[in-house]
Design an enzyme around this catalytic site. Structure first.
Site, PDB file in Angstrom:
ATOM      1  N   LYS A  77      -7.556  46.386  33.767  1.00  0.00           N
ATOM      2  CA  LYS A  77      -7.869  45.070  33.209  1.00  0.00           C
ATOM      3  C   LYS A  77      -8.079  44.074  34.350  1.00  0.00           C
ATOM      4  O   LYS A  77      -7.324  44.081  35.335  1.00  0.00           O
ATOM      5  CB  LYS A  77      -6.693  44.633  32.326  1.00  0.00           C
ATOM      6  CG  LYS A  77      -6.891  43.325  31.597  1.00  0.00           C
ATOM      7  CD  LYS A  77      -5.686  43.039  30.696  1.00  0.00           C
ATOM      8  CE  LYS A  77      -5.934  41.847  29.796  1.00  0.00           C
ATOM      9  NZ  LYS A  77      -4.852  41.651  28.806  1.00  0.00           N
ATOM     10  N   SER A 152      -6.147  41.127  23.935  1.00  0.00           N
ATOM     11  CA  SER A 152      -7.095  40.743  24.953  1.00  0.00           C
ATOM     12  C   SER A 152      -7.588  41.899  25.844  1.00  0.00           C
ATOM     13  O   SER A 152      -8.621  41.748  26.494  1.00  0.00           O
ATOM     14  CB  SER A 152      -6.458  39.679  25.850  1.00  0.00           C
ATOM     15  OG  SER A 152      -5.345  40.187  26.547  1.00  0.00           O
ATOM     16  N   SER A 176      -1.672  42.538  23.302  1.00  0.00           N
ATOM     17  CA  SER A 176      -2.960  42.804  23.956  1.00  0.00           C
ATOM     18  C   SER A 176      -3.223  44.237  24.382  1.00  0.00           C
ATOM     19  O   SER A 176      -4.347  44.578  24.709  1.00  0.00           O
ATOM     20  CB  SER A 176      -3.111  41.905  25.173  1.00  0.00           C
ATOM     21  OG  SER A 176      -3.516  40.638  24.744  1.00  0.00           O
TER      22      SER A 176
HETATM   23  N1  GLN Z   1      -3.438  37.552  21.175  1.00  0.00           N
HETATM   24  C1  GLN Z   1      -2.264  37.104  21.836  1.00  0.00           C
HETATM   25  C2  GLN Z   1      -2.534  35.781  22.520  1.00  0.00           C
HETATM   26  O1  GLN Z   1      -3.650  35.348  22.524  1.00  0.00           O
HETATM   27  C3  GLN Z   1      -1.742  38.158  22.762  1.00  0.00           C
HETATM   28  C4  GLN Z   1      -2.291  38.095  24.122  1.00  0.00           C
HETATM   29  C5  GLN Z   1      -1.696  39.073  25.072  1.00  0.00           C
HETATM   30  O2  GLN Z   1      -0.903  39.943  24.692  1.00  0.00           O
HETATM   31  N2  GLN Z   1      -2.058  38.934  26.327  1.00  0.00           N
HETATM   32  O3  GLN Z   1      -1.644  35.183  23.035  1.00  0.00           O
END
Ligand code: GLN
Length: 474
Positions: A77, A152, A176
């Site tokens: 990532k 994400s 994510s």
């Molecule tokens: N969708 C969640 C957020 O926007 C999780 C993001 C993540 O785990 N990095 O905060």
């Protein structure tokens, strides 16, 4: 077809010299070349670096000095630092950032001789649940390009699901890793808070951020986890506990295991029927393997999303302050010093990141700190106590990973609350610091993958992977 292999099979083939790491790596690079314009899983492809690393891996294999990850192509990532390789976090403000160091987990994986093929697209600095908040455009679902890949870590999930590499390293603050893994039909592990070093991971919310593997099977996850886990003196939050040989603990029986089904997760209005039926099928399968199934209650579940969206923006607003156009990344023009800061940040962050910074700054300000941040931390303790209490009665919990399968691109992008609610089943374990694994649990009638989430007590990764492994083999 080498790119379609699992780590288990690829490492056997490499050891037997049926093919070389250069051939395996080239197969993945060809696949990326063919698919990246459509899927957009990668921000940066490191083809030359990959072939050079693969040659070294082949030399190591020839000498018999290899491990399970030697010569295996993987992606990372883009919110994770890789030495000498551009790491943008999918945010404009770091568009030109080339870190002078690698994250500890990446150093450890590189030491095993794994082959980095590229850096994957994501929501900017981890903010989002659909990978649409990226400066480099959305990642498309490999099976249906009108759908999101999840977020994400959407690029990581798509890169594995679409056979563009054999595993990926993602980051999970509130879902994510698990949610995109579930959307794309692969396995993804959020580790216990403190199991892996976060040194070199672009921080989002430091009290929740974790880094973990995404791969085709639970066994593959086990290989990666045993390489990356453990104490790091550069990250004071890592645990000193020994790292088990996860890959050797997978086949032990699951008979007699106590499996809790938390009722709150099945009472949600937005839970789609097809998802519910698929998860019930998995619960039935566990029962047939001799597990004892019990309904349990985690009464504070409904507060996980509100708590998450106070604590995360608060920590975000502080962590993201370092991106100011001075120390790192892209600097905008400005007449005065202040204008330069403001212009750099205005141009460098997408809307969702700005929203978090503003909410967080508000929640932490004098006068609101007690009402919001401190209150959220107190409720967070109640959520954690729910888990601690339940894990005295059962060994694992099983739930859907997401209330629905991959949704349409553009379907939730402008509806902030709907996007936040996408993590309704992923946030509670994150808020409590518990490990959770998402494994494939079948498809909808339209052919979209559904994910089962297996949550365990702190440091129970071995158990989660064992259960995932048994379900995959059934
Ligand atoms: N969708 C969640 C957020 O926007 C999780 C993001 C993540 O785990 N990095 O905060």
């Amino acid at each position: 077809m080498l790119h379609k292999l699992t780590i288990t099979d690829a490492s056997k083939g490499l050891a037997k010299k049926e093919f070389s790491s250069v051939e395996l790596t080239q197969a993945c690079l060809d696949r990326i070349e063919k698919r990246n314009d459509d899927i957009n899983a990668y921000i940066t492809v490191t083809a030359d670096h990959a072939i050079a690393t693969a040659k070294k891996a082949d030399a190591r294999i020839a000498k018999g000095e290899h491990t399970a990850l030697t010569g295996i192509p993987y992606s990372v990532k883009d919110a994770i630092c890789t030495k000498g390789i551009r790491s943008t976090g999918a945010g404009q403000i770091l568009d030109n950032y080339v870190p002078p160091f690698s994250a500890t987990v990446i150093e450890k994986i590189e030491k095993e001789g794994a082959v980095l093929v590229g850096k994957t697209n994501c929501d900017a600095f981890g903010h989002g649940a659909s990978n649409e908040h990226s400066m480099y455009g959305p990642v498309k679902h490999p099976l249906d390009q009108t759908k999101v890949a999840g977020g994400s870590s959407g690029g990581s999930a798509a890169s594995v699901a679409d056979d563009q590499c054999l595993f990926s390293i993602g980051e999970d603050t509130g879902g994510s890793i698990r949610q995109p893994a579930s959307f794309c039909g692969i396995a993804g592990l959020r580790t216990s808070y403190g199991r892996n070093s976060r040194y070199g991971i672009m921080p989002m919310a430091s009290s929740l951020d974790t880094v973990g593997p995404m791969a085709k099977t639970s066994e593959d996850i086990a290989f990666v986890l045993e390489a990356m886990a453990g104490h790091d003196k550069k990250d004071a939050t890592t645990m000193v506990d020994a790292v088990p040989k996860y890959s050797q603990l997978l086949s032990a029986d699951v008979k007699g295991l106590r499996v809790g089904v938390p009722k709150e997760y099945f009472q949600l209005d937005g839970l789609e029927e097809e998802v519910k039926v698929a998860i019930e099928g998995q619960i039935e399968a566990l029962k047939n393997m001799g597990c004892e199934i019990t309904e349990v209650s985690l009464p504070h579940t409904k507060y996980a999303i509100p708590v998450y969206y106070i604590i995360v923006p608060s920590e975000d607003s502080s962590n993201l302050a370092r991106l100011d156009g001075i120390r790192y990344g892209v600097r905008a023009e400005g007449e005065e010093l202040f204008d330069m800061y403001a212009n750099s940040r205005a141009a460098g962050f997408p809307e969702e990141v700005k929203r978090r910074i503003m909410v967080g700054t508000y929640a932490l300000s004098a006068g609101y700190y007690d009402a919001y941040y401190r209150k959220a931390q107190k409720v967070r303790t109640l959520i954690r106590q729910d888990f601690d209490r339940v894990f005295d009665m059962v060994d694992i919990l099983v739930t859907p990973t997401s209330p629905y399968p991959a949704f349409d691109i553009g379907g939730k992008k402008d509806d902030v609350l709907a996007m936040y609610l996408a993590d309704v089943f992923a946030a509670p374990a994150a808020v409590a610091g518990m490990p959770a694994l998402s494994v494939p649990a079948g498809n909808t009638k339209d052919g979209l993958p559904i994910g089962l989430q297996i949550i365990g007590a702190r440091l129970s990764e071995d158990l989660l992977l064992r259960v995932g492994h048994h379900l995959e083999k059934k």
